[in-house]
Design an enzyme around this catalytic site. Structure first.
Site, mmCIF file in Angstrom:
data_model
loop_
_atom_site.group_PDB
_atom_site.id
_atom_site.type_symbol
_atom_site.label_atom_id
_atom_site.label_comp_id
_atom_site.label_asym_id
_atom_site.label_seq_id
_atom_site.Cartn_x
_atom_site.Cartn_y
_atom_site.Cartn_z
ATOM 1 C CB SER A 178 -1.071 0.199 0.953
ATOM 2 O OG SER A 178 -0.755 0.208 2.375
ATOM 3 C CG HIS A 206 -3.346 -0.909 -3.011
ATOM 4 N ND1 HIS A 206 -4.021 0.563 -2.292
ATOM 5 C CD2 HIS A 206 -3.293 -1.430 -1.416
ATOM 6 C CE1 HIS A 206 -3.589 0.722 -1.102
ATOM 7 N NE2 HIS A 206 -4.129 -0.118 -0.249
ATOM 8 C CE LYS A 237 -7.685 0.682 1.218
ATOM 9 N NZ LYS A 237 -6.648 -0.171 1.372
HETATM 10 C C1 LIG Z 1 -7.137 -0.266 3.336
HETATM 11 C C2 LIG Z 1 -6.087 -1.533 3.768
HETATM 12 C C3 LIG Z 1 -6.960 -2.221 4.415
HETATM 13 C C4 LIG Z 1 -8.387 -1.758 5.155
HETATM 14 O O1 LIG Z 1 -9.522 -1.763 4.793
HETATM 15 P P1 LIG Z 1 -11.034 -0.929 5.076
HETATM 16 O O2 LIG Z 1 -11.805 -1.274 3.903
HETATM 17 O O3 LIG Z 1 -10.396 0.522 4.768
HETATM 18 O O4 LIG Z 1 -10.715 -1.545 6.331
HETATM 19 C C5 LIG Z 1 -6.508 -3.385 4.527
HETATM 20 N N1 LIG Z 1 -5.321 -4.231 3.952
HETATM 21 C C6 LIG Z 1 -4.495 -2.935 2.704
HETATM 22 C C7 LIG Z 1 -3.235 -3.657 1.657
HETATM 23 C C8 LIG Z 1 -4.980 -1.745 2.478
HETATM 24 O O5 LIG Z 1 -4.414 -0.845 1.313
#
Ligand SMILES: *Cc1c(COP(=O)(O)O)cnc(C)c1O
Length: 386
Positions: A178, A206, A237
């Site tokens: 991330s 991602h 996302k």
């Molecule tokens: C954003 C993210 C999460 C968490 O997801 P949410 O739905 O925002 O709680 C988990 N793992 C990774 C790699 C992320 O980037």
């Protein structure tokens, strides 16, 4: 004051350039945002496909809210499991090409649920050093032995897998990291897991919507289908809404329904979100131009940045980090960009390793080539002036 150490620690954070401040967003998410009364060109959001305020999603949410109301009212196992949740799970399974999918409220909760349900005291979890915090928290909560390996170091991972005497083994990794934007070598990880009889948990937060044919994510990107993988992706996302899901065998998702505490002991998400997500899934699948645009923007940014001291990381994804190093310089650069009307977040420890503070540029199909050229020109100029 009752707790003087709170103020002391806040002050220490401030001095170290590590105190976080929230800014109030007054517009929808998009290439241009309004923050505290001023418009900015934004390179902050994970809305990679530009779907977070798409009219089709808004309309789906509006008709769902008119029909089903706002709140789910109960957990999935009581009576909060709406027909809209059910239909989205069916659609997600079909989309990923896996037998079954299970919705979680957030990615954080999905990771807690997966790891704590599938690993316990007698087990060992192997984790990449740069994994997302939610995966690390999940392992700690599971009470399994926690063995981390240097970022992408499969030689070390193999040694540690071979040395393990634990009952069950699990490798957990971000599929796309991330804060770095690089892609995990999933076929090689899977081969190691096969060799050492370990499960492979992939967090595709991602990659989902971005990688692979039709945005199907990292498994499709590498052409992988294996019962040994537990696939997890988030829906806040690229999908532009909120939530997360796990996909795999029917036994896997049914087991999680029985055992994943972050699934069981929480209220189901508002069904309107599932309606918006069903609309999003359709656009992810059909509108290949969004991924094409991203590829063009990534190439344009990488071509036009001419950095000497700072370093653009090697990344083929919409996450394009520029390593600056010092916390304070990173913050200053981010603030100067903001004065110029460009918003790029400064990411500092503990989110990234010490000494690797960076600007995390994230690109979206909502950007134009001109937006990216504008950012690159500003960064080139700032670096040479510094
Ligand atoms: C954003 C993210 C999460 C968490 O997801 P949410 O739905 O925002 O709680 C988990 N793992 C990774 C790699 C992320 O980037």
């Amino acid at each position: 004051m009752l707790f003087p150490y709170l103020a002391d620690e806040l002050n220490d954070l401030e001095v170290a350039g590590l105190r976080r401040h929230r800014r109030v967003l007054e517009s929808p998410q998009g290439a241009r945002i309004v923050v505290e009364g001023r418009e900015y060109l934004s390179f902050c959001s994970n809305d990679y496909l530009g779907l977070a305020s798409h009219p089709a999603l808004i309309e789906a949410a509006q008709s769902a809210v008119a029909r089903y109301g706002v709140g789910a009212g109960a957990s999935h196992l009581v009576n909060g499991h709406s027909v809209l949740h059910h239909e989205l799970e069916v659609a997600l399974a079909a989309f990923t090409g896996l037998p079954s999918a299970l919705l979680f409220s957030t990615g954080y909760m999905a990771n807690l649920g997966i790891v704590t349900a599938l690993a316990g005291r007698d087990d060992e979890v192997f984790a990449d050093k740069l994994n997302h915090a939610s995966l690390n928290d999940a392992v700690l909560l599971s009470r399994a032995k926690f063995t981390r390996y240097p970022h992408l170091d499969l030689v070390v991972l193999e040694k540690r897998l071979a040395a393990s005497r634990s009952k069950r083994k699990m490798v957990v990794t971000d599929a796309v990291f991330s804060m770095d934007g690089d892609i995990a070598p999933v076929p090689e990880l899977l081969a190691l897991c096969e060799c050492h009889d370990a499960l492979l948990v992939l967090d595709d937060a991602h990659g989902f919507g971005v990688l692979g044919r039709g945005g199907r994510g990292v498994l499709e990107h590498f052409g992988i289908a294996s019962e040994r993988t537990v696939y997890m992706a988030t829906l806040g996302k690229a999908a532009g809404v909120f939530g997360a899901f796990v996909a795999g065998s029917v036994e896997l998702t049914d087991y999680l329904v029985q055992r994943a505490r972050s699934y069981i002991y929480t209220t189901a998400t508002p069904p309107l979100l599932s309606a918006a997500l069903a609309a999003s899934l359709k656009l992810i699948d059909e509108e290949e131009w969004r991924r094409e645009r991203l590829r063009e923007l990534i190439a344009a940014l990488r071509q036009s940045l001419k950095l000497q001291r700072w370093r653009l990381m090697d990344s083929a994804t919409p996450i394009q980090p520029v390593i600056i190093g010092s916390n304070q310089e990173t913050l200053t650069v981010s603030e100067v960009l903001r004065d110029h009307g460009i918003w790029v977040p400064a990411i500092r420890p503990p989110t990234v390793p010490k000494g690797e503070a960076r600007l995390r540029i994230s690109l979206s199909a909502a950007h134009t080539i001109e937006d990216v050229a504008h950012l690159a020109a500003a960064l080139n100029e700032l670096e040479s002036a510094a």
